[in-house]
Design an enzyme around this catalytic site. Sequence first.
Site, PDB file in Angstrom:
ATOM      1  N   HIS A   1      36.305  16.411  33.268  1.00 27.80           N
ATOM      2  CA  HIS A   1      35.804  15.459  34.255  1.00 27.80           C
ATOM      3  C   HIS A   1      34.461  15.908  34.810  1.00 27.80           C
ATOM      4  O   HIS A   1      33.547  15.096  34.991  1.00 27.80           O
ATOM      5  CB  HIS A   1      36.814  15.306  35.394  1.00 27.80           C
ATOM      6  CG  HIS A   1      36.288  14.525  36.549  1.00 27.80           C
ATOM      7  ND1 HIS A   1      36.170  13.148  36.522  1.00 27.80           N
ATOM      8  CD2 HIS A   1      35.802  14.917  37.746  1.00 27.80           C
ATOM      9  CE1 HIS A   1      35.648  12.739  37.665  1.00 27.80           C
ATOM     10  NE2 HIS A   1      35.419  13.782  38.428  1.00 27.80           N
TER      11      HIS A   1
ATOM     12  N   GLU B   1      36.925  13.045   8.310  1.00 31.17           N
ATOM     13  CA  GLU B   1      37.256  14.117   9.253  1.00 31.17           C
ATOM     14  C   GLU B   1      38.128  15.182   8.610  1.00 31.17           C
ATOM     15  O   GLU B   1      38.254  16.290   9.113  1.00 31.17           O
ATOM     16  CB  GLU B   1      37.949  13.541  10.495  1.00 31.17           C
ATOM     17  CG  GLU B   1      39.099  12.603  10.201  1.00 31.17           C
ATOM     18  CD  GLU B   1      39.509  11.778  11.412  1.00 31.17           C
ATOM     19  OE1 GLU B   1      39.516  12.308  12.535  1.00 31.17           O
ATOM     20  OE2 GLU B   1      39.842  10.590  11.225  1.00 31.17           O
TER      21      GLU B   1
ATOM     22  N   ASP C   1      35.674  16.620  14.433  1.00 32.31           N
ATOM     23  CA  ASP C   1      36.968  16.843  13.791  1.00 32.31           C
ATOM     24  C   ASP C   1      36.807  17.541  12.450  1.00 32.31           C
ATOM     25  O   ASP C   1      37.624  18.397  12.080  1.00 32.31           O
ATOM     26  CB  ASP C   1      37.703  15.514  13.602  1.00 32.31           C
ATOM     27  CG  ASP C   1      38.248  14.973  14.913  1.00 32.31           C
ATOM     28  OD1 ASP C   1      38.651  15.790  15.755  1.00 32.31           O
ATOM     29  OD2 ASP C   1      38.264  13.747  15.099  1.00 32.31           O
TER      30      ASP C   1
ATOM     31  N   CYS D   1      29.118  10.355  13.565  1.00 33.75           N
ATOM     32  CA  CYS D   1      29.306  10.209  15.009  1.00 33.75           C
ATOM     33  C   CYS D   1      29.775  11.531  15.604  1.00 33.75           C
ATOM     34  O   CYS D   1      30.343  12.366  14.911  1.00 33.75           O
ATOM     35  CB  CYS D   1      30.297   9.081  15.321  1.00 33.75           C
ATOM     36  SG  CYS D   1      31.940   9.297  14.639  1.00 33.75           S
TER      37      CYS D   1
END
Length: 541
Positions: free
Chosen positions: A172, A408, A432, A479
Amino acid sequence: IGKLVRHVSHQFEVSDSPGDVVADGEALESAVLAITQELQAQEAQTQTRLGAAEAAIFAAHRELLADADLLREAMASILRGHGPAWAWQFALQARVEKLQGVADPLLAARALDLRDVGERVLAHMLGIERQSLVLTQPSILVAEDLTPSDTLQLDMNFVVGLAISSGGPTSHTAILARTLGLPAVVAAGSALLGAPEGQIAIIDGGIGAVYLDVSAADQDAAAAVIARQLATRHALRENRYLPAVTTDGHTVEVAANVANAKQAGVAIEAGAEGVGLMRTEFLFLERNTAPDEEEQYRVYRDMTDAMGGRTLIIRALDIGGDKKVPYLNLPKEENPFLGVRGARLLLIRQDLLYTQLRALYRAAAHGPIRIMFPMVTHTSEIEALRTHCERARAQVNGPVLKIGIMVEVPAVAVMADKFAPLVDFFSVVADDLTQYTLAIDRQHPELAPQADSLHPAVLDLIARTVAAAKRHGTWVGVCGGLAGDPLGARILTGLGVDELSMSAQDVAAVKATLRGDSFTAMQQLAQRALAAGSADEVRAL
């Protein structure tokens, strides 16, 4: 540049003091109700003061607090003879540790949210008032970590940097720092907490450093750097809509990763030319039933409206045994990293697959959509998925869409020549692919720094994928964090990828980086990177 101020989280010392079972159960229920009402009030206040996006965290906290299983586990401990505060803390800690252990970094980050709201209940039962930190001058905040409640109570007019000893890139605190444009350091280690308060310090989020005991000359030098950075950011913003065309005329598409229509709008405003990854798992979380076809259709239709005709790549449901979705009744797995997830789950749970596919094909009548399947490992899986796509398309009379897979799993990169004829595009998920190639959990507190996507082994797998794709005329995007890193973007461009998709805040800088170099130079850089022996050697280039 600011005064070093430490934020200390409250440490709860809970003794096990059982009383009457009925009274203890009522005390716990009363505390949960009181905090739920507080959260409702804070949500309304925050929406008025900061906006809906900031207020949403309190709605999410109410959902976490409404978890019947958590309350039931605490009540079971009370029935076994434990006090209400002890029982709640025990159940809360068990749930937090379970969340921290899941494979998905976004879900693991929710452990902090659960601890935050759970400790509010605990403080209520113990009669403890949580103190807020009062700041009066530009401050660099030092903490073990910051909860959403902590950050929303801070006066951000005086916070100029965040230095966190724990956390990670998806915590966060890190997300807040990116949203507010604050320099931040996370996972800095416990030594940070020993730094004396009150001194003037300098934080450099670019290299992950906090400088202590800085002289007046150091402060002047840092102020000059800040002024240059502000000028650079202004220039980037002015040119954010220019395409990423290299000095010798090669063009790369620069897109963004998003989860909803609002984020898509922000990304386009930031200069993104499309969406390279729309995550759909958030539609399925924090609820008691799966979204039906109509609800999903409306979300995807909103996305096409927000995109205004730009390319939209939507990832099919990427969820598995590591993610807490109780209503799916997924079996517990010993190693969820390697379990039933992504395409593996969709081929088993065709009710989920067809509901989503029909909604996607219906939405595609309103704008260009591409469908991307995660966690594909075998050619037979994509063959089966394409059959299901055609069947779902026929059911709703939808348009023909491009179908792709995420690269991935190393097996797909190694066998890219076999996969390329079966798909319309590849999307390499660098994060990943790195995790599976190097056998390192990228959220591991000690090993995460070694999970570097610039490792030559990872780059070699990407190079293999691109080479195979070119032979078959298959489009390739990348990505993740590597695409949004200026060095990574140059190397990936040099390897020949067609598109880079990243966080919206990275778009303008990456486009400017690519415009400032030649494709030939990037190709040479990529070859030198492939020949390196480590990620450190690649970064040294």
